[in-house]
Design a protein around this motif. Structure first.
Motif, PDB file in Angstrom:
ATOM      1  N   ILE A 120       0.840  -1.209   0.000  1.00 32.73           N
ATOM      2  CA  ILE A 120       0.000   0.000   0.000  1.00 32.73           C
ATOM      3  C   ILE A 120       0.869   1.250   0.000  1.00 32.73           C
ATOM      4  CG2 ILE A 120      -0.321   0.295   2.492  1.00 32.73           C
ATOM      5  CD1 ILE A 120      -3.169   1.037   2.028  1.00 32.73           C
ATOM      6  N   THR A 121       2.016   1.210   0.672  1.00 35.52           N
ATOM      7  CA  THR A 121       2.912   2.374   0.658  1.00 35.52           C
ATOM      8  C   THR A 121       3.743   2.405  -0.617  1.00 35.52           C
ATOM      9  OG1 THR A 121       4.701   1.170   1.719  1.00 35.52           O
ATOM     10  CG2 THR A 121       3.164   2.300   3.171  1.00 35.52           C
ATOM     11  N   GLY A 122       3.659   1.349  -1.420  1.00 37.63           N
ATOM     12  CA  GLY A 122       4.442   1.302  -2.646  1.00 37.63           C
ATOM     13  C   GLY A 122       5.911   1.044  -2.404  1.00 37.63           C
ATOM     14  N   THR A 123       6.258   0.554  -1.214  1.00 37.57           N
ATOM     15  CA  THR A 123       7.668   0.268  -0.952  1.00 37.57           C
ATOM     16  C   THR A 123       8.112  -0.927  -1.794  1.00 37.57           C
ATOM     17  OG1 THR A 123       7.348   1.068   1.294  1.00 37.57           O
ATOM     18  CG2 THR A 123       9.371  -0.166   0.847  1.00 37.57           C
ATOM     19  N   GLY A 124       7.385  -2.025  -1.658  1.00 38.33           N
ATOM     20  CA  GLY A 124       7.660  -3.152  -2.541  1.00 38.33           C
ATOM     21  C   GLY A 124       8.611  -4.198  -2.009  1.00 38.33           C
ATOM     22  N   TYR A 125       8.946  -4.128  -0.713  1.00 42.99           N
ATOM     23  CA  TYR A 125       9.659  -5.267  -0.138  1.00 42.99           C
ATOM     24  C   TYR A 125       8.729  -6.467  -0.145  1.00 42.99           C
ATOM     25  CZ  TYR A 125      12.875  -2.023   2.358  1.00 42.99           C
ATOM     26  OH  TYR A 125      13.799  -1.072   2.716  1.00 42.99           O
ATOM     27  N   ALA A 126       9.294  -7.660  -0.201  1.00 38.08           N
ATOM     28  CA  ALA A 126       8.485  -8.860  -0.006  1.00 38.08           C
ATOM     29  C   ALA A 126       9.215  -9.747   0.977  1.00 38.08           C
ATOM     30  CB  ALA A 126       8.276  -9.586  -1.323  1.00 38.08           C
ATOM     31  N   SER A 127       8.526 -10.197   2.022  1.00 37.11           N
ATOM     32  CA  SER A 127       9.171 -11.108   2.975  1.00 37.11           C
ATOM     33  C   SER A 127       8.808 -12.545   2.644  1.00 37.11           C
ATOM     34  CB  SER A 127       8.768 -10.773   4.414  1.00 37.11           C
ATOM     35  OG  SER A 127       7.403 -11.056   4.638  1.00 37.11           O
ATOM     36  N   VAL A 128       7.715 -12.714   1.913  1.00 33.50           N
ATOM     37  CA  VAL A 128       7.305 -14.047   1.449  1.00 33.50           C
ATOM     38  C   VAL A 128       6.666 -13.844   0.080  1.00 33.50           C
ATOM     39  CG1 VAL A 128       6.886 -15.089   3.714  1.00 33.50           C
ATOM     40  CG2 VAL A 128       5.102 -13.739   2.619  1.00 33.50           C
ATOM     41  N   ASP A 129       6.471 -14.930  -0.643  1.00 28.66           N
ATOM     42  CA  ASP A 129       5.744 -14.828  -1.902  1.00 28.66           C
ATOM     43  C   ASP A 129       4.258 -14.946  -1.598  1.00 28.66           C
ATOM     44  OD1 ASP A 129       4.639 -14.866  -4.366  1.00 28.66           O
ATOM     45  OD2 ASP A 129       5.852 -16.502  -5.165  1.00 28.66           O
ATOM     46  N   TYR A 130       3.591 -13.775  -1.482  1.00 29.49           N
ATOM     47  CA  TYR A 130       2.173 -13.809  -1.087  1.00 29.49           C
ATOM     48  C   TYR A 130       1.301 -14.394  -2.180  1.00 29.49           C
ATOM     49  CZ  TYR A 130       3.033  -9.204  -3.156  1.00 29.49           C
ATOM     50  OH  TYR A 130       3.470  -8.190  -3.966  1.00 29.49           O
ATOM     51  N   GLN A 131       1.899 -14.664  -3.336  1.00 30.58           N
ATOM     52  CA  GLN A 131       1.120 -15.337  -4.374  1.00 30.58           C
ATOM     53  C   GLN A 131       0.806 -16.783  -3.977  1.00 30.58           C
ATOM     54  OE1 GLN A 131       1.896 -13.389  -8.529  1.00 30.58           O
ATOM     55  NE2 GLN A 131       3.783 -14.339  -7.845  1.00 30.58           N
ATOM     56  N   LEU A 132       1.545 -17.280  -2.953  1.00 28.14           N
ATOM     57  CA  LEU A 132       1.299 -18.642  -2.497  1.00 28.14           C
ATOM     58  C   LEU A 132       0.185 -18.698  -1.464  1.00 28.14           C
ATOM     59  CD1 LEU A 132       5.044 -19.735  -2.175  1.00 28.14           C
ATOM     60  CD2 LEU A 132       3.503 -19.978  -4.130  1.00 28.14           C
ATOM     61  N   TRP A 133      -0.363 -17.518  -1.075  1.00 26.13           N
ATOM     62  CA  TRP A 133      -1.440 -17.500  -0.079  1.00 26.13           C
ATOM     63  C   TRP A 133      -2.798 -17.795  -0.719  1.00 26.13           C
ATOM     64  CZ3 TRP A 133      -0.174 -12.291   2.893  1.00 26.13           C
ATOM     65  CH2 TRP A 133       1.083 -12.413   3.479  1.00 26.13           C
ATOM     66  N   GLY A 134      -2.824 -18.082  -1.986  1.00 23.35           N
ATOM     67  CA  GLY A 134      -4.106 -18.359  -2.640  1.00 23.35           C
ATOM     68  C   GLY A 134      -4.487 -17.241  -3.605  1.00 23.35           C
ATOM     69  N   HIS A 135      -5.593 -17.426  -4.318  1.00 17.24           N
ATOM     70  CA  HIS A 135      -5.969 -16.490  -5.365  1.00 17.24           C
ATOM     71  C   HIS A 135      -6.430 -15.150  -4.820  1.00 17.24           C
ATOM     72  CE1 HIS A 135      -5.382 -19.232  -8.566  1.00 17.24           C
ATOM     73  NE2 HIS A 135      -6.272 -20.099  -8.129  1.00 17.24           N
ATOM     74  N   PHE A 136      -7.100 -15.176  -3.677  1.00 15.16           N
ATOM     75  CA  PHE A 136      -7.684 -13.941  -3.155  1.00 15.16           C
ATOM     76  C   PHE A 136      -6.635 -12.872  -2.863  1.00 15.16           C
ATOM     77  CE2 PHE A 136      -8.516 -12.306   1.281  1.00 15.16           C
ATOM     78  CZ  PHE A 136      -9.042 -11.104   0.880  1.00 15.16           C
ATOM     79  N   PRO A 137      -5.566 -13.203  -2.117  1.00 11.31           N
ATOM     80  CA  PRO A 137      -4.577 -12.149  -1.857  1.00 11.31           C
ATOM     81  C   PRO A 137      -3.935 -11.603  -3.130  1.00 11.31           C
ATOM     82  CG  PRO A 137      -4.279 -13.963  -0.343  1.00 11.31           C
ATOM     83  CD  PRO A 137      -5.252 -14.430  -1.394  1.00 11.31           C
ATOM     84  N   ILE A 138      -3.806 -12.425  -4.178  1.00 11.29           N
ATOM     85  CA  ILE A 138      -3.168 -11.919  -5.394  1.00 11.29           C
ATOM     86  C   ILE A 138      -3.964 -10.762  -5.963  1.00 11.29           C
ATOM     87  CG2 ILE A 138      -2.444 -12.470  -7.747  1.00 11.29           C
ATOM     88  CD1 ILE A 138      -1.949 -15.269  -6.907  1.00 11.29           C
ATOM     89  N   ALA A 139      -5.274 -10.991  -6.158  1.00 12.49           N
ATOM     90  CA  ALA A 139      -6.101  -9.921  -6.706  1.00 12.49           C
ATOM     91  C   ALA A 139      -6.100  -8.727  -5.763  1.00 12.49           C
ATOM     92  CB  ALA A 139      -7.522 -10.433  -6.941  1.00 12.49           C
ATOM     93  N   LEU A 140      -6.157  -8.996  -4.444  1.00 15.79           N
ATOM     94  CA  LEU A 140      -6.186  -7.897  -3.484  1.00 15.79           C
ATOM     95  C   LEU A 140      -4.895  -7.086  -3.543  1.00 15.79           C
ATOM     96  CD1 LEU A 140      -7.876  -6.585  -1.254  1.00 15.79           C
ATOM     97  CD2 LEU A 140      -6.743  -8.050   0.390  1.00 15.79           C
ATOM     98  N   PHE A 141      -3.746  -7.773  -3.585  1.00 14.41           N
ATOM     99  CA  PHE A 141      -2.479  -7.049  -3.615  1.00 14.41           C
ATOM    100  C   PHE A 141      -2.351  -6.208  -4.881  1.00 14.41           C
ATOM    101  CE2 PHE A 141      -1.006  -9.807  -0.133  1.00 14.41           C
ATOM    102  CZ  PHE A 141      -0.349  -8.871   0.634  1.00 14.41           C
ATOM    103  N   PHE A 142      -2.943  -6.694  -5.982  1.00 16.88           N
ATOM    104  CA  PHE A 142      -2.909  -5.888  -7.211  1.00 16.88           C
ATOM    105  C   PHE A 142      -3.591  -4.549  -6.967  1.00 16.88           C
ATOM    106  CE2 PHE A 142      -4.876  -4.468 -11.172  1.00 16.88           C
ATOM    107  CZ  PHE A 142      -3.766  -4.378 -11.977  1.00 16.88           C
ATOM    108  N   PHE A 143      -4.776  -4.588  -6.353  1.00 18.64           N
ATOM    109  CA  PHE A 143      -5.543  -3.352  -6.222  1.00 18.64           C
ATOM    110  C   PHE A 143      -5.037  -2.453  -5.098  1.00 18.64           C
ATOM    111  CE2 PHE A 143      -8.430  -5.938  -8.767  1.00 18.64           C
ATOM    112  CZ  PHE A 143      -8.682  -5.030  -9.786  1.00 18.64           C
ATOM    113  N   ILE A 144      -4.514  -3.038  -3.989  1.00 14.43           N
ATOM    114  CA  ILE A 144      -4.040  -2.144  -2.925  1.00 14.43           C
ATOM    115  C   ILE A 144      -2.792  -1.392  -3.352  1.00 14.43           C
ATOM    116  CG2 ILE A 144      -5.113  -3.447  -1.035  1.00 14.43           C
ATOM    117  CD1 ILE A 144      -2.509  -4.569  -0.257  1.00 14.43           C
ATOM    118  N   GLY A 145      -2.066  -1.938  -4.339  1.00 13.34           N
ATOM    119  CA  GLY A 145      -0.938  -1.178  -4.880  1.00 13.34           C
ATOM    120  C   GLY A 145      -1.399   0.101  -5.552  1.00 13.34           C
ATOM    121  N   LEU A 146      -2.654   0.156  -5.944  1.00 15.04           N
ATOM    122  CA  LEU A 146      -3.179   1.356  -6.615  1.00 15.04           C
ATOM    123  C   LEU A 146      -3.753   2.362  -5.618  1.00 15.04           C
ATOM    124  CD1 LEU A 146      -4.829  -0.355  -9.705  1.00 15.04           C
ATOM    125  CD2 LEU A 146      -2.536   0.569  -9.457  1.00 15.04           C
ATOM    126  N   ILE A 147      -3.591   2.094  -4.324  1.00 17.17           N
ATOM    127  CA  ILE A 147      -4.063   3.068  -3.323  1.00 17.17           C
ATOM    128  C   ILE A 147      -2.981   4.110  -3.073  1.00 17.17           C
ATOM    129  CG2 ILE A 147      -4.849   3.380  -0.949  1.00 17.17           C
ATOM    130  CD1 ILE A 147      -6.050   0.566  -1.071  1.00 17.17           C
TER     131      ILE A 147
END
Ligand SMILES: [K+]
Ligand SMILES: [K+]
Lengths: 482, 482
Positions: free
Chosen positions: A312-339
């Protein structure tokens, strides 16, 4: 004919200063005795000579004020020229990077995007890693100054609602812009030191702490490891979250805070809106991890807090691959990046205040529907929002979405798949860093994509960082008419 | 307390009429002697009885005018109630559909979306196929009337700039709304007949021609075959393109055309904007097919024209799986679905005029940047655009993007992958029909997705068709206060 000398003078001066700062990574390399310091010496000599020559050649044309055209050209010129000079150490250094990669990386640095084309960071010469972090750190403070001093005057993207902010520190007499800029830089330095000390206290080495402190305060996201924050799970994630949030609030509020006034910070509608949005999103992901995925409470909270804050802050660090948390977080992370965070911080993307103006417009619209004969003006922070601001925000949002679409299509044209094209366009225009999918996702990087796509993304990072219009107006013949 | 009787009266009446029209598919089944006609008889009896009972129960409360609250509730109520009745033949008929599938299909019909959950259309009873087409045909003309008579008065999404349009047929005395509605229906019927004859003349059977004529004029996209327009390659693609374009222009212009005046049609900024956009996109895809993919000139032109027209108008027919044309067309088709046709047609999505207002806002913004002390108002069609319209359009665009994001995230939460979630949300909110990816792409359908996702999409189609705000205001307590 427009006089371009004042623009050239400032750019030359800044380039020379950038060249001088190359002494720092050179010193780092010397200290680590890795034999890499010559790359910075060469780069510094070239940068200082060209910068100084440009400044000297243009010095005769410098007046007390910039015209409007000069202001726009300067903002864009700085973010075009400095990445070119900043790319030199990548060209000459251990990476032996091709120009496209070197410029991409430097632009990603100075725009605080944090997308990287380099693999094997863990084995890089220390100076080169330090240089990447420094580029982000410069870019971060640079954008705060531009957002506070330039954009409100240039009426770009609705930023004019903050016009009085930079010069209004709690009812006191107006300080000069330069004084404000100096105060902001002091606060930026102090916060970076605090962040670095905090990182060091929770287990990072001094070198890691220094690098990550710079890229945290810049909401930049460059790391010293291919694994990004994967190496620093646990307490460093909490420290990082706190400082990413601090870096996302309007820096002018910290000036007021230092002056003893907490009220402007706590009452700022951007700060409150950002806080609630972040809290809600962390709660959603946390609940999802705990109740749907069955993860442990602390573990799920920490990863939710860190990764949501990072995106959300647009920093872009990743501590884990949140794409492995399932489909829902992927779509959510796409849109929160636009906040995005607050205007007047190092954050990019759409930013909280534009969504708040949008909500105000919807509210006014609903009142109007309810009482067709009434006159309803959207309000922000208790003040009526002028038509001019609304149409500026609308122009920004429209350009943002259309540019995102065009860039995604252009990336698709170079052969990238759908998720890489769309998330690549979004991550570049919003200066986030990682995209989605296997190639450019949080576990990947931009090394493997084709050169045309890299150039497109380089330009898109520039456009996004300068709120689109600052760059785009330069291409309008009408703009250049007196 | 609000008097809901006038709303119930009209909904009851329309339901009874819908029930009566079930005689048509019943007759079709009888004519084809496929033994399926009872499903329509049962559905008709239930629908007519409930509809008539509702109308009679509410008749005492009917006055000369609807209040604002009643108008909004009526528009939403019609598009909630009629799909429920329209779903009955799917429940009782050969499909033996579960409620979720039956309602999805009927909502997809009446909102002219054209997404289908049924597989094996080629073997369906003829009456059931005809009913699907009729639902779209009703939905198409219904939305033109709503867009011309209701939305401008309700000031939704900037449609108020067309407020005078419906009642202004070339400077003549104002005809009444009912007269306009009758003229539009007559034109709609005539165009449908012309389209059906044209289809029959290029090789479709009478049954195919009738069905596709209805779903073409409605820009609906239901077909009589799982292969959609794959069965009708060649001349039918040209015929279809022409009539899809006709269906995407403001129908009020055809009233003026019939009255002998070509000028309003040719000078309409929406028509011109739509024409140029369509031409440019067809040219781009055509060139790509010819020069990059090496396809034949006519073949490439025909497929580019048909598929681009189908998606930009939101019809949603597919003659080929354009996902096989490479990555570039996929991303492009995603974004052109978000353009849409003209307001006052059967098209959905964002619509041309909102992009034109956006461009006007950007232009005013650029002038303002250039001359900070000047006052610049965006113009549309030579008229200044009021702040009210701008903020309505902004509210619409903001809601559109945010709803798209939330729906995509919700779909992801049900377990759909990224491309299915994002393109599913887009195709439902813009009432296009096909999504992207292997599951819901032009070669797939919505049969395989989970039930929760189907309900989410059903609601999203309703939201999109009624320009979001018409539905959303109903959930605001403030709206119900007198
Ligand atoms: K970043
Ligand atoms: K459709």
């Amino acid at each position: 004919m427009h006089d371009l000398r004042p623009v050239g003078y400032v750019i030359g001066l800044l380039a020379a200063v950038l060249g001088a700062t190359m002494a720092v990574p050179m010193a780092v390399d010397l200290a680590y005795d890795n034999g890499h310091w010559q790359a910075f010496l060469q780069s510094a000599i070239i940068t200082i000579i060209i910068g100084a020559a440009l400044a000297i050649a243009c010095a005769s044309g410098v007046g007390p004020r910039l015209t409007l055209q000069q202001s726009f050209l300067l903002a864009t010129g700085v973010w075009v020229a400095l990445p070119l000079f900043g790319a030199l150490p990548f060209l000459f250094g251990a990476t032996g990077a091709r120009p496209v990669d070197a410029v991409f990386e430097a632009m990603s640095g100075l725009t605080t995007t944090g997308a990287t084309v380099f693999v094997g960071l863990d084995d890089f010469p220390e100076g080169l890693l330090f240089w990447r972090s420094m580029l982000q750190w410069f870019g971060g403070v640079g954008i705060i100054v531009v957002a506070m001093v330039f954009l409100p005057e240039l009426k770009v993207g609705g930023m004019q609602i903050f016009r009085s902010e930079g010069f209004d520190t709690g009812g006191k007499v107006l300080p000069r812009a330069a004084q404000i800029a100096a105060q902001i830089m002091a606060i930026y330095v102090a916060l970076t030191l605090a962040c670095g000390l905090a990182y060091a206290s929770v287990g990072m080495t001094g070198f890691e702490a220094a690098n990550h402190a710079m890229t945290t305060l810049a909401t930049g996201g460059f790391s010293t490891s291919d694994a990004s924050f994967g190496l620093f799970q646990g307490a460093p994630e909490y420290v990082s979250s706190v400082f990413m949030i601090i870096a996302s609030l309007p820096f002018v509020r910290y000036i007021q805070l230092v002056a003893g006034s907490t009220r402007p910070l706590l009452r700022d509608p951007q700060v409150r809106g950002f806080g609630w949005t972040l809290a809600a999103l962390v709660a959603v992901i946390w609940s999802y991890r705990v109740f749907v995925r069955g993860d442990g409470l602390e573990h799920a909270f920490r990863e939710a807090l860190f990764n949501v804050t990072s995106i959300i802050t647009g920093t872009g660090y990743a501590s884990v691959d949140y794409q492995l948390w399932g489909h829902f977080p992927i779509a959510l992370f796409f849109f929160i990046g636009l906040i995005g965070g607050c205007a007047g911080s190092t954050c990019c993307s759409v930013k909280i205040f534009r969504y708040q103006l949008l909500i105000a417009a919807v509210e006014a619209q609903i009142r109007r529907i309810h009482s067709p004969n009434g006159v309803f003006t959207p309000h922000y922070n208790g003040q009526p929002v002028t038509e001019e601001v609304l149409s500026s925000v609308m122009a920004f949002l429209g350009l943002f979405v259309v540019t995102l679409g065009l860039v995604a299509v252009a990336l698709g044209m170079t052969g990238l798949d759908f998720i890489t094209s769309v998330s690549g366009a979004a991550t570049a225009i919003a200066n986030i860093g990682p995209g989605l999918g296997e190639i450019i996702g949080p576990a990947g990087n931009f090394a493997a994509i084709n050169d045309v796509a890299k150039w497109i993304l380089t330009v898109t990072m520039l456009l996004g960082r300068l709120e689109l219009l600052v760059v785009l107006v330069l291409f309008l013949p009408r703009f250049w008419r007196i």
